[in-house]
Design an enzyme around this catalytic site. Structure first.
Site, PDB file in Angstrom:
ATOM      1  N   GLY A 168       4.003  -3.557  -3.593  1.00 39.92           N
ATOM      2  CA  GLY A 168       3.986  -3.731  -5.041  1.00 39.92           C
ATOM      3  C   GLY A 168       4.432  -2.444  -5.703  1.00 39.92           C
ATOM      4  N   ARG A 169       3.532  -1.465  -5.680  1.00 41.62           N
ATOM      5  CA  ARG A 169       3.748  -0.202  -6.385  1.00 41.62           C
ATOM      6  C   ARG A 169       5.069   0.474  -6.026  1.00 41.62           C
ATOM      7  NH1 ARG A 169      -0.530   2.953  -8.082  1.00 41.62           N
ATOM      8  NH2 ARG A 169      -1.877   1.748  -6.709  1.00 41.62           N
ATOM      9  N   CYS A 171     -11.391   3.617 -29.328  1.00 43.84           N
ATOM     10  CA  CYS A 171     -12.668   4.300 -29.593  1.00 43.84           C
ATOM     11  C   CYS A 171     -13.466   4.517 -28.316  1.00 43.84           C
ATOM     12  CB  CYS A 171     -13.470   3.482 -30.594  1.00 43.84           C
ATOM     13  SG  CYS A 171     -12.623   3.376 -32.159  1.00 43.84           S
ATOM     14  N   GLU A 172     -12.965   5.336 -27.464  1.00 49.37           N
ATOM     15  CA  GLU A 172     -13.624   5.705 -26.210  1.00 49.37           C
ATOM     16  C   GLU A 172     -13.169   7.117 -25.882  1.00 49.37           C
ATOM     17  OE1 GLU A 172     -15.401   3.821 -23.876  1.00 49.37           O
ATOM     18  OE2 GLU A 172     -15.179   1.831 -24.765  1.00 49.37           O
ATOM     19  N   GLY A 199       0.761  -1.243   0.000  1.00 47.90           N
ATOM     20  CA  GLY A 199       0.000   0.000   0.000  1.00 47.90           C
ATOM     21  C   GLY A 199       0.789   1.289   0.000  1.00 47.90           C
TER      22      GLY A 199
HETATM   23  C1  LIG Z   1      -3.518  -8.123  -0.470  1.00 48.87           C
HETATM   24  C2  LIG Z   1      -2.663  -7.125  -1.168  1.00 48.87           C
HETATM   25  N1  LIG Z   1      -1.355  -7.061  -0.850  1.00 48.87           N
HETATM   26  C3  LIG Z   1      -0.519  -6.194  -1.464  1.00 48.87           C
HETATM   27  C4  LIG Z   1      -0.984  -5.328  -2.433  1.00 48.87           C
HETATM   28  C5  LIG Z   1       0.001  -4.402  -3.092  1.00 48.87           C
HETATM   29  O1  LIG Z   1      -0.334  -3.089  -2.872  1.00 48.87           O
HETATM   30  P1  LIG Z   1       0.646  -1.937  -3.375  1.00 48.87           P
HETATM   31  O2  LIG Z   1       0.949  -2.176  -4.792  1.00 48.87           O
HETATM   32  O3  LIG Z   1      -0.130  -0.701  -3.144  1.00 48.87           O
HETATM   33  O4  LIG Z   1       1.862  -2.003  -2.510  1.00 48.87           O
HETATM   34  C6  LIG Z   1      -2.333  -5.348  -2.797  1.00 48.87           C
HETATM   35  C7  LIG Z   1      -2.851  -4.406  -3.807  1.00 48.87           C
HETATM   36  O5  LIG Z   1      -3.919  -3.907  -3.757  1.00 48.87           O
HETATM   37  C8  LIG Z   1      -3.203  -6.278  -2.153  1.00 48.87           C
HETATM   38  O6  LIG Z   1      -4.491  -6.364  -2.469  1.00 48.87           O
END
Ligand SMILES: Cc1ncc(COP(=O)(O)O)c(C=O)c1O
Length: 496
Positions: A355-356, A422-423, A319
């Site tokens: 992730g992000r 096409c949107e 997150g």
């Molecule tokens: C259960 C869970 N873990 C980890 C993540 C990774 O989140 P982020 O990319 O914001 O770090 C997500 C993404 O929504 C998620 O649903």
């Protein structure tokens, strides 16, 4: 032309640049030698958080910012921290010219800096060094197996949300004992596959899922390690589509139901209580929601312990946000410090699912200008990447900075950057001050590494883009561009 050059291209292309430039890994090595506080500052920048790549509006906005790029000394760590920088007014990924990569693979394509991927993972992971922890990269953010392989080689575990992601993780050589399986609706076959490979934890999100997991484990005579994903009812203050930790969301179980569910688990010979977790949302740019959630979990773990239920893993989800525009999220070090402060006296291994923050800043989407047009007072730059290639602007109204591949001094234009789909919702940027482009120019959509390629589709029967990774002077296609034949694979020509 889309994909024209792809077939002929060999996998690895050596960049034969004669110029001598500092290798992109140099800042990483330098950072590793610096005392902790200074690492914190520079790594913050590495994750694309401190550096503003937005093209400011107003008189001379672009010029100022473009000059800012150009003024960066070549050796400047800040200029190449995310792997992308300008040399002589041309955009580079590490030591590979973006124009040259585009000439080789065609456009559009995602371009990743391996140094930035490695650095982002290491900065995040090492921020938690004072506590027992495992960083389980969230595959959903970017699932290319070559990228997973980069993280695996750095010791990462993985957070998966489907059988497909488990398959990818295993293909990348992941240790199943470092895999956690999240997700609100797991299918029987997915559970079976995960049981077969003896993954570390199943993040269970409902009583119904616990029952199903127990049944599957019993039928295959295995023991599943259960971690309850609780819903701490904390507002992450992010886009509503990516907020997950409030009561109204489908995710997790209410905290007050946890004890009963653990009691059910403890009575089964096929379930073992492995942990507890939460994930409150994505692109979170403040510490408070994380702190509130972790404190709530800590209280729950203490209460469970008092009733004889002992928790070994504390999964804090992902997150942490990045700066796409003018957001100012906490750097990983500050995030880790806040968490460690709360959990350091708990006897748990902390699991993290970023992730992000790991992949977001480490890639750009390279696209070519097809044409420009004016409808009344409105300017449009039509490019060859559309919402099927990068959905975030259309889906969330997200901001991505757009940088010219070549700084040309032609002045500014306020325009929408739109794709060929096409949107009317097919746009990459709206009302953006941007260098006046001409047909054939290349543009780089910045910070495109997370939730970019994974959300790509074949909408409008558009083959999906290529993905290319760069390491210093070398580049490699890590996913070939799709051709028309890929569009119809699996379809039957004849109806009944
Ligand atoms: C259960 C869970 N873990 C980890 C993540 C990774 O989140 P982020 O990319 O914001 O770090 C997500 C993404 O929504 C998620 O649903």
């Amino acid at each position: 032309m889309r994909g024209a050059a792809t077939q002929a291209m060999s996998d690895v292309v050596e960049e034969r640049q004669q110029r001598r430039c500092p290798p992109a890994a140099a800042p990483l090595r330098a950072a590793a030698r610096r005392p902790a506080g200074i690492v914190a500052r520079s790594s913050h920048t590495a994750l694309g958080i401190a550096r503003r790549s937005r093209l400011a509006s107003g008189p001379g906005g672009l010029q100022q910012n473009a000059n800012l790029f150009l003024r960066e000394p070549l050796e400047s760590a800040a200029a190449s921290m995310n792997g992308f920088w300008y040399r002589k007014k041309r955009l580079y990924c590490e030591q590979v010219s973006v124009a040259k990569a585009a000439g080789t693979v065609g456009t559009p394509f995602y371009l990743y800096s391996q140094a930035a991927l490695e650095r982002n993972f290491q900065v995040f992971d090492s921020s938690f060094r004072e506590i027992p922890h495992l960083t389980c990269y969230a595959i959903k953010a970017n699932s290319n197996i070559a990228i997973l392989r980069v993280f695996r080689s750095l010791g990462a575990g993985f957070d998966i949300v489907s059988g497909g992601e488990l398959f990818r993780a295993l293909k990348a050589g992941a240790d199943p004992q470092k895999i956690v399986f999240s997700g609100v609706g797991k299918a029987q076959e997915e559970i079976d596959l995960a049981l077969k490979h003896r993954i570390l934890l199943f993040n269970v999100e409902s009583a119904a899922e616990m029952k199903m997991l127990e049944e599957r484990a019993r039928s295959v005579r295995k023991v599943a390690q259960v971690s309850l994903r609780v819903n701490p009812d904390v507002d992450p203050r992010t886009h509503p589509y990516i907020a997950t930790g409030l009561r109204q969301h489908k995710f997790g179980v209410p905290m007050e139901d946890a004890a009963e569910l653990y009691r059910i688990a403890s009575r089964s010979r096929h379930l073992r209580i492995g942990g507890i977790g939460c994930h409150i949302g994505s692109q979170i740019t403040r510490l408070e929601p994380f702190v509130d959630a972790v404190k709530k979990l800590k209280g729950l773990v203490a209460a469970l312990s008092a009733s004889g239920i002992h928790i070994r893993h504390l999964d804090l989800g992902g997150g942490l946000g990045i700066s796409y525009n003018d957001e100012d999220p906490p750097p990983p070090e500050a995030y880790a410090k806040a968490i460690c402060e709360i959990v350091k006296d708990m006897e748990c291994t902390v699991l993290l699912e970023p992730g992000r923050v790991i992949v977001g800043s480490a890639a750009i989407l390279v696209t070519r200008v097809l044409l420009t047009k004016q409808n009344g007072s409105k300017n449009f730059i039509v490019v060859d990447a559309g919402m099927n290639d990068l959905l975030r602007p259309s889906l969330y109204g997200s901001y991505h900075a757009i940088q010219p591949e070549r700084v040309n001094g032609r002045g500014l234009w306020k325009a929408d950057v739109v794709g060929p789909v096409c949107e009317s919702g097919d746009f990459l940027a709206r009302d953006r001050e941007i260098q006046i482009p001409k047909k054939g120019d290349l543009l780089a959509v910045m910070n495109a590494g997370a939730y970019g390629m994974v959300l790509a589709s074949n909408y409008n029967s558009r083959p999906r883009a290529a993905e290319v990774i760069v390491k210093e002077r070398r580049m490699k296609v890590i996913r070939r561009r799709e051709g028309f034949i890929d569009l119809v694979r699996g379809e039957a020509v004849n109806p009944l």
